[in-house]
Write a protein that holds these residues in place. Structure first.
Motif, PDB file in Angstrom:
ATOM      1  N   VAL A 178       0.806  -1.230   0.000  1.00 29.20           N
ATOM      2  CA  VAL A 178       0.000   0.000   0.000  1.00 29.20           C
ATOM      3  C   VAL A 178       0.839   1.281   0.000  1.00 29.20           C
ATOM      4  N   ALA A 179       2.163   1.141  -0.145  1.00 30.15           N
ATOM      5  CA  ALA A 179       3.018   2.336  -0.194  1.00 30.15           C
ATOM      6  C   ALA A 179       2.556   3.231  -1.338  1.00 30.15           C
ATOM      7  N   GLY A 180       2.350   4.501  -1.062  1.00 23.12           N
ATOM      8  CA  GLY A 180       1.945   5.456  -2.104  1.00 23.12           C
ATOM      9  C   GLY A 180       0.474   5.438  -2.445  1.00 23.12           C
ATOM     10  N   MET A 181      -0.313   4.602  -1.759  1.00 23.95           N
ATOM     11  CA  MET A 181      -1.748   4.530  -2.072  1.00 23.95           C
ATOM     12  C   MET A 181      -2.552   5.528  -1.262  1.00 23.95           C
ATOM     13  N   SER A 182      -3.708   5.917  -1.818  1.00 21.03           N
ATOM     14  CA  SER A 182      -4.628   6.787  -1.082  1.00 21.03           C
ATOM     15  C   SER A 182      -5.305   5.963   0.016  1.00 21.03           C
ATOM     16  N   VAL A 183      -5.967   6.667   0.946  1.00 20.36           N
ATOM     17  CA  VAL A 183      -6.663   5.969   2.038  1.00 20.36           C
ATOM     18  C   VAL A 183      -7.719   5.012   1.472  1.00 20.36           C
ATOM     19  N   ALA A 184      -8.482   5.507   0.490  1.00 21.70           N
ATOM     20  CA  ALA A 184      -9.538   4.665  -0.103  1.00 21.70           C
ATOM     21  C   ALA A 184      -8.939   3.415  -0.750  1.00 21.70           C
ATOM     22  N   GLU A 185      -7.788   3.594  -1.422  1.00 27.57           N
ATOM     23  CA  GLU A 185      -7.145   2.441  -2.070  1.00 27.57           C
ATOM     24  C   GLU A 185      -6.619   1.446  -1.031  1.00 27.57           C
ATOM     25  N   ARG A 186      -6.161   1.963   0.110  1.00 28.34           N
ATOM     26  CA  ARG A 186      -5.686   1.068   1.181  1.00 28.34           C
ATOM     27  C   ARG A 186      -6.822   0.201   1.707  1.00 28.34           C
ATOM     28  N   VAL A 187      -7.989   0.828   1.877  1.00 28.18           N
ATOM     29  CA  VAL A 187      -9.157   0.090   2.380  1.00 28.18           C
ATOM     30  C   VAL A 187      -9.512  -1.028   1.398  1.00 28.18           C
ATOM     31  N   LYS A 188      -9.485  -0.694   0.096  1.00 29.46           N
ATOM     32  CA  LYS A 188      -9.838  -1.701  -0.904  1.00 29.46           C
ATOM     33  C   LYS A 188      -8.776  -2.801  -0.987  1.00 29.46           C
ATOM     34  N   THR A 189      -7.512  -2.427  -0.779  1.00 29.01           N
ATOM     35  CA  THR A 189      -6.440  -3.436  -0.818  1.00 29.01           C
ATOM     36  C   THR A 189      -6.604  -4.415   0.344  1.00 29.01           C
ATOM     37  N   ALA A 190      -7.017  -3.903   1.507  1.00 28.97           N
ATOM     38  CA  ALA A 190      -7.262  -4.790   2.658  1.00 28.97           C
ATOM     39  C   ALA A 190      -8.386  -5.771   2.312  1.00 28.97           C
ATOM     40  N   GLU A 191      -9.427  -5.236   1.658  1.00 24.95           N
ATOM     41  CA  GLU A 191     -10.547  -6.090   1.245  1.00 24.95           C
ATOM     42  C   GLU A 191     -10.064  -7.169   0.262  1.00 24.95           C
ATOM     43  N   LEU A 192      -9.217  -6.741  -0.677  1.00 26.11           N
ATOM     44  CA  LEU A 192      -8.659  -7.663  -1.667  1.00 26.11           C
ATOM     45  C   LEU A 192      -7.891  -8.809  -0.980  1.00 26.11           C
ATOM     46  N   LEU A 193      -7.022  -8.450  -0.032  1.00 33.30           N
ATOM     47  CA  LEU A 193      -6.213  -9.473   0.647  1.00 33.30           C
ATOM     48  C   LEU A 193      -7.095 -10.397   1.475  1.00 33.30           C
ATOM     49  N   ASN A 194      -8.074  -9.826   2.154  1.00 42.14           N
ATOM     50  CA  ASN A 194      -8.970 -10.661   2.962  1.00 42.14           C
ATOM     51  C   ASN A 194      -9.752 -11.644   2.092  1.00 42.14           C
ATOM     52  N   ARG A 195     -10.011 -11.253   0.844  1.00 34.50           N
ATOM     53  CA  ARG A 195     -10.704 -12.149  -0.082  1.00 34.50           C
ATOM     54  C   ARG A 195      -9.790 -13.263  -0.564  1.00 34.50           C
ATOM     55  N   ILE A 196      -8.560 -12.897  -0.946  1.00 29.50           N
ATOM     56  CA  ILE A 196      -7.721 -13.900  -1.632  1.00 29.50           C
ATOM     57  C   ILE A 196      -7.151 -14.958  -0.693  1.00 29.50           C
ATOM     58  N   ILE A 197      -7.138 -14.714   0.617  1.00 35.27           N
ATOM     59  CA  ILE A 197      -6.620 -15.767   1.501  1.00 35.27           C
ATOM     60  C   ILE A 197      -7.604 -16.942   1.644  1.00 35.27           C
ATOM     61  N   ALA A 198      -8.798 -16.808   1.063  1.00 27.86           N
ATOM     62  CA  ALA A 198      -9.714 -17.954   1.048  1.00 27.86           C
ATOM     63  C   ALA A 198      -9.083 -19.119   0.287  1.00 27.86           C
ATOM     64  N   ASP A 199      -8.193 -18.803  -0.672  1.00 24.84           N
ATOM     65  CA  ASP A 199      -7.610 -19.853  -1.523  1.00 24.84           C
ATOM     66  C   ASP A 199      -6.106 -20.008  -1.390  1.00 24.84           C
ATOM     67  N   ARG A 200      -5.467 -19.223  -0.541  1.00 25.68           N
ATOM     68  CA  ARG A 200      -4.000 -19.266  -0.497  1.00 25.68           C
ATOM     69  C   ARG A 200      -3.502 -18.601   0.782  1.00 25.68           C
ATOM     70  N   SER A 201      -2.175 -18.652   0.982  1.00 22.99           N
ATOM     71  CA  SER A 201      -1.565 -17.927   2.101  1.00 22.99           C
ATOM     72  C   SER A 201      -0.831 -16.716   1.546  1.00 22.99           C
ATOM     73  N   VAL A 202      -0.714 -15.696   2.376  1.00 23.11           N
ATOM     74  CA  VAL A 202      -0.059 -14.467   1.932  1.00 23.11           C
ATOM     75  C   VAL A 202       0.937 -14.028   3.009  1.00 23.11           C
ATOM     76  N   ILE A 203       2.107 -13.579   2.574  1.00 26.00           N
ATOM     77  CA  ILE A 203       3.052 -12.935   3.501  1.00 26.00           C
ATOM     78  C   ILE A 203       3.221 -11.496   3.027  1.00 26.00           C
ATOM     79  N   VAL A 204       3.019 -10.555   3.930  1.00 30.03           N
ATOM     80  CA  VAL A 204       3.121  -9.138   3.574  1.00 30.03           C
ATOM     81  C   VAL A 204       4.174  -8.479   4.458  1.00 30.03           C
TER      82      VAL A 204
END
Ligand SMILES: Nc1ncnc2c1ncn2[C@@H]1O[C@H](COP(=O)(O)OP(=O)(O)OP(=O)(O)O)[C@@H](O)[C@H]1O
Length: 249
Positions: A178-204
């Motif tokens: 989320v470096a360089g992202m707007s607040v709104a984009e950060r919120v959506k990125t969190a939503e994106l990550l929370n969705r994709i861990i249904a099928d995989r693991s993520v390290i951030v």
């Protein structure tokens, strides 16, 4: 040698790398479960990016073991590690600016080996379907025909995540997404990550603690290449050592 634990997707044991005698990562153990979003935090120079570099084969370890789904990654080349199912996104977006969103996703589809090869192959229904599926996850369904040069910084970051997702990695590693992202984009990125861990693991690897709070299943705190603390966000936030070296600053 570790005993393979089917409940873990990744087992990092006693991982060490020395650069001219300086141990950037020093005897690290890290265990990642399926469907987990692990966030690595810590002060500048703690070794966070180096851990990702070691797991994806970009940097060679001095010693230790990195076992992914029963495979020893430290013995494999970078391309073999990608093929085994480990995707890695670097800090700066590297999408093809002259290509559309659709084309960027298409060349990343496992069958496309080069820009030219990928554009030449027939757009089968299967490929299109997968591209549309991924575009939806990365909030770019309405931008498929847009040249990626015209996307915002945040959209380019999402597109790059999409270019990894289309290969369906079981482990995805993201460095400061989320470096360089707007607040709104950060919120959506969190939503994106929370969705994709249904099928995989993520390290951030991340510094933005508000964002970490929204995505982390567990948090690992590194300091001088070593594990300083690990657990839930609440647990590490209350740890006096973590406050002293990182969160208190
Ligand atoms: N290839 C290399 N050769 C020599 N030293 C290196 C190399 N890669 C990393 N280092 C050093 O290892 C240490 C850890 O670096 P790393 O980038 O992993 O830290 P980090 O925790 O990701 O920091 P930041 O939060 O600033 O990104 C630093 O002191 C860095 O200078």
């Amino acid at each position: 040698m570790s005993i393979e634990n089917p409940r873990l997707i990744l087992s990092v044991e006693d991982l060490t790398v020395s650069f001219d005698g300086f141990k950037a990562v020093d005897g690290l153990n890290l265990y990642i479960a399926p469907n987990e979003c692990r966030v690595i935090i810590g002060p500048n120079g703690a070794g966070k990016t180096t851990v990702l570099d070691l797991i994806c084969g970009r940097t060679r370890a001095t010693s230790g073991s990195v076992e992914f789904k029963g495979m020893e990654l430290l013995k494999m080349r970078e391309d073999q590690i990608v093929h085994a199912g480990v995707g890695r996104k670097f800090q700066t977006p590297s999408v093809y600016e002259d290509l559309t969103v659709f084309e960027n996703l298409e060349i990343s589809y496992p069958r496309g080996y080069s820009v030219f090869g990928a554009l030449a192959f027939r757009r089968t229904a299967e490929v299109r379907e997968r591209i549309e599926e991924v575009a939806e996850v990365i909030f770019l369904s309405d931008h498929l025909d847009q040249k990626s040069a015209h996307l915002s910084h945040g959209q380019k970051q999402w597109l790059e995540i999409g270019m990894l997702l289309i290969q369906d990695p079981q482990l995805l590693m993201l460095d400061e997404p989320v470096a360089g992202m707007s607040v709104a984009e950060r919120v959506k990125t969190a939503e994106l990550l929370n969705r994709i861990i249904a099928d995989r693991s993520v390290i951030v690897v991340e510094h933005d603690m508000k964002f970490v709070e929204e995505i982390a299943t567990r948090v690992t705190v590194l300091h001088r290449g070593k594990l300083l603390a690990e657990g839930s966000m609440a647990h590490v936030q209350a740890d006096p050592d973590v406050i002293e070296v990182y969160l208190g600053h």
